[in-house]
Design a protein around this motif. Sequence first.
Motif, mmCIF file in Angstrom:
data_model
loop_
_atom_site.group_PDB
_atom_site.id
_atom_site.type_symbol
_atom_site.label_atom_id
_atom_site.label_comp_id
_atom_site.label_asym_id
_atom_site.label_seq_id
_atom_site.Cartn_x
_atom_site.Cartn_y
_atom_site.Cartn_z
ATOM 1 N N UNK A 89 27.681 65.907 17.261
ATOM 2 C CA UNK A 89 26.760 64.765 17.226
ATOM 3 C C UNK A 89 27.322 63.554 16.468
ATOM 4 N N UNK A 90 28.654 63.505 16.312
ATOM 5 C CA UNK A 90 29.284 62.315 15.742
ATOM 6 C C UNK A 90 29.508 61.332 16.889
ATOM 7 N N UNK A 91 28.651 60.315 16.970
ATOM 8 C CA UNK A 91 28.533 59.513 18.196
ATOM 9 C C UNK A 91 29.452 58.293 18.275
ATOM 10 N N UNK A 92 30.034 57.882 17.158
ATOM 11 C CA UNK A 92 30.719 56.579 17.132
ATOM 12 C C UNK A 92 31.777 56.461 18.225
ATOM 13 N N UNK A 93 32.661 57.463 18.342
ATOM 14 C CA UNK A 93 33.753 57.381 19.322
ATOM 15 C C UNK A 93 33.244 57.479 20.760
ATOM 16 N N UNK A 94 32.178 58.264 20.969
ATOM 17 C CA UNK A 94 31.584 58.372 22.309
ATOM 18 C C UNK A 94 30.965 57.045 22.722
ATOM 19 N N UNK A 95 30.287 56.375 21.777
ATOM 20 C CA UNK A 95 29.655 55.085 22.072
ATOM 21 C C UNK A 95 30.724 54.042 22.390
ATOM 22 N N UNK A 96 31.844 54.078 21.667
ATOM 23 C CA UNK A 96 32.946 53.134 21.911
ATOM 24 C C UNK A 96 33.481 53.290 23.330
ATOM 25 N N UNK A 97 33.691 54.536 23.769
ATOM 26 C CA UNK A 97 34.175 54.790 25.133
ATOM 27 C C UNK A 97 33.196 54.208 26.155
ATOM 28 N N UNK A 98 31.923 54.467 25.954
ATOM 29 C CA UNK A 98 30.883 53.981 26.864
ATOM 30 C C UNK A 98 30.893 52.457 26.914
ATOM 31 N N UNK A 99 31.044 51.816 25.746
ATOM 32 C CA UNK A 99 31.060 50.349 25.685
ATOM 33 C C UNK A 99 32.267 49.777 26.427
ATOM 34 N N UNK A 100 33.426 50.424 26.275
ATOM 35 C CA UNK A 100 34.644 49.942 26.944
ATOM 36 C C UNK A 100 34.519 50.038 28.471
ATOM 37 N N UNK A 101 33.956 51.145 28.953
ATOM 38 C CA UNK A 101 33.755 51.324 30.403
ATOM 39 C C UNK A 101 32.785 50.273 30.924
ATOM 40 N N UNK A 102 31.744 50.015 30.133
ATOM 41 C CA UNK A 102 30.750 49.003 30.511
ATOM 42 C C UNK A 102 31.417 47.636 30.649
ATOM 43 N N UNK A 103 32.262 47.265 29.679
ATOM 44 C CA UNK A 103 32.953 45.975 29.733
ATOM 45 C C UNK A 103 33.876 45.894 30.947
ATOM 46 N N UNK A 104 34.553 47.001 31.274
ATOM 47 C CA UNK A 104 35.425 47.024 32.457
ATOM 48 C C UNK A 104 34.598 46.727 33.718
ATOM 49 N N UNK A 105 33.434 47.359 33.819
ATOM 50 C CA UNK A 105 32.531 47.112 34.949
ATOM 51 C C UNK A 105 32.079 45.667 35.014
ATOM 52 N N UNK A 106 31.859 45.065 33.828
ATOM 53 C CA UNK A 106 31.415 43.668 33.755
ATOM 54 C C UNK A 106 32.487 42.694 34.238
ATOM 55 N N UNK A 107 33.744 43.147 34.297
ATOM 56 C CA UNK A 107 34.822 42.301 34.839
ATOM 57 C C UNK A 107 35.043 42.616 36.319
ATOM 58 N N UNK A 108 35.082 43.904 36.673
ATOM 59 C CA UNK A 108 35.407 44.323 38.044
ATOM 60 C C UNK A 108 34.323 43.890 39.038
ATOM 61 N N UNK A 109 33.045 44.047 38.676
ATOM 62 C CA UNK A 109 31.966 43.720 39.629
ATOM 63 C C UNK A 109 31.920 42.223 39.956
ATOM 64 N N UNK A 110 31.995 41.300 38.978
ATOM 65 C CA UNK A 110 32.061 39.882 39.352
ATOM 66 C C UNK A 110 33.252 39.549 40.248
ATOM 67 N N UNK A 111 34.423 40.169 39.989
ATOM 68 C CA UNK A 111 35.591 39.956 40.859
ATOM 69 C C UNK A 111 35.312 40.467 42.271
ATOM 70 N N UNK A 112 34.582 41.596 42.368
ATOM 71 C CA UNK A 112 34.219 42.162 43.677
ATOM 72 C C UNK A 112 33.316 41.198 44.453
ATOM 73 N N UNK A 113 32.359 40.583 43.749
ATOM 74 C CA UNK A 113 31.433 39.637 44.407
ATOM 75 C C UNK A 113 32.211 38.456 44.991
ATOM 76 N N UNK A 114 33.186 37.944 44.240
ATOM 77 C CA UNK A 114 34.003 36.828 44.747
ATOM 78 C C UNK A 114 34.772 37.261 46.004
ATOM 79 N N UNK A 115 35.274 38.516 46.008
ATOM 80 C CA UNK A 115 35.948 39.055 47.196
ATOM 81 C C UNK A 115 35.002 39.101 48.397
#
Length: 464
Positions: free
Chosen positions: A353-379
């Motif tokens: 239940x030490x969540x810090x590193x798990x939350x960091x991974x989730x945040x990084x994946x979220x940020x990746x999605x926030x870049x890839x999806x806008x690029x997809x819309x432009x495509x």
Amino acid sequence: MNEKTGDKLGFWSIVLLAINAIIGSGIFLTPGSVVQQAGSKALVVYLIAAIFASILAISFAAASKYVTKSGAAYAYSKAAFGKKVGFYMGVLRYFSASVAWGVMAVGVIKSTISIFGGDPNKTMSVTIGFLVLMAIITIINLFGQRVLKWVMNLATIGKLAALVLIIVAGVVLLITTGASSHMAEVDQITQNGQKIVPTLTTTTFVMAIVSAFYAFTGFESVASGSEDMEDPEKNLPRAIPLAILVIALIYIGVVAVAMVLNPKALMTTKQVVAVAAIFNNEILRDIILVGALVSMFGINVASSFNAPRILEAMAREGQMSKALTKRTKNNFPIRTFFISVALAILIPMAFEYNMVNLITLSAMVRFLGFIVVPLAVIQFYRGKASEDVLPADKNVVTDVVAPILSIIVVVFLLIEYNWKAQFGVMNASGQVIDVNWYAIAMMIFGFVILPLIMAWISRSERKN
């Protein structure tokens, strides 16, 4: 797959799903920390955070009119950039969504134990509560989509009612008692002779925006189950921005009432549900506590709807075993659900239940999605997609301008992200004294090793 339209989510159910996916514990538990960082400028901070979230939400809404398959970021990246990019995004999104569900479930249990005066660090109590919560959510899902839709809608209405009550009760108190403080006075409040709010600098203002922005995330997962929705190409682009607007108005209303009514209590309280501290009335406090618990339960139910459908979407596209597409007569994705619930339970338990590193991974994946999806819309707008997409009405504002602004916002948030706290070991005075190899190993596993393992499994499945 034969589905009754009555089992699908209509427009207002999608709006409620989006609100449910976004409003979790943040607005109940953490507004004090944003006010403490930004002082009298806290409302401006929430407004800017809402604008950032709206820009990103418009990009996700635009993507949903071109691609109506389930999977959200997975479906959009696959359609825009091909199978390999889609597979990579799908694996990351699925794993992080399942882990995030587990993290949120543990958060609910720890908060509940704290609210009732228990010790949230007692492993046995957390484990029992965690397993009971996951069992309840599993039972709700087993009843099928109609019951799940009813529970999600009820949870969303419950949490909205609690937040609206805070605003209404606060306004009534202000009118009847005249007890109020001017916004500017928030900066002058002291505790033990020290000002609570530090002198506002550009850095602290930006960090406050980043903190407030997290209270608006969750919209990116709403389209994960779009094939379980009525007319997703019409309803999703309207529902997501509407949900953000409703939430922005409520968040700003709640914070404004708290800042005028009792800002010192909001910033200094030791209560878990910080926003309840602004009221002296016990009944009001209890209702707000119940609202916070309903809110945290609701976001877990929303996660149980979204996470399994990402893996199911990959199976339907032939990128994972077709056996994973099996649904019960109640239209419940049974196999992907139980894989997801196993991940959501086992990974937080493995990390004690030490969540810090798990939350960091989730945040990084979220940020990746926030870049890839806008690029997809432009495509999609340019007609350069790797796969056929729907012949949607093209709009330069929502399909080009908003995605470009989205990428600028995400780059800004990434630059201002507190990398030292995530990947460094800090001492009591906030200085980095060592590298957090645990967090770095988690990133390497999530972004490199796991996709390679899943690609090998997928290739083996196709050969058989």
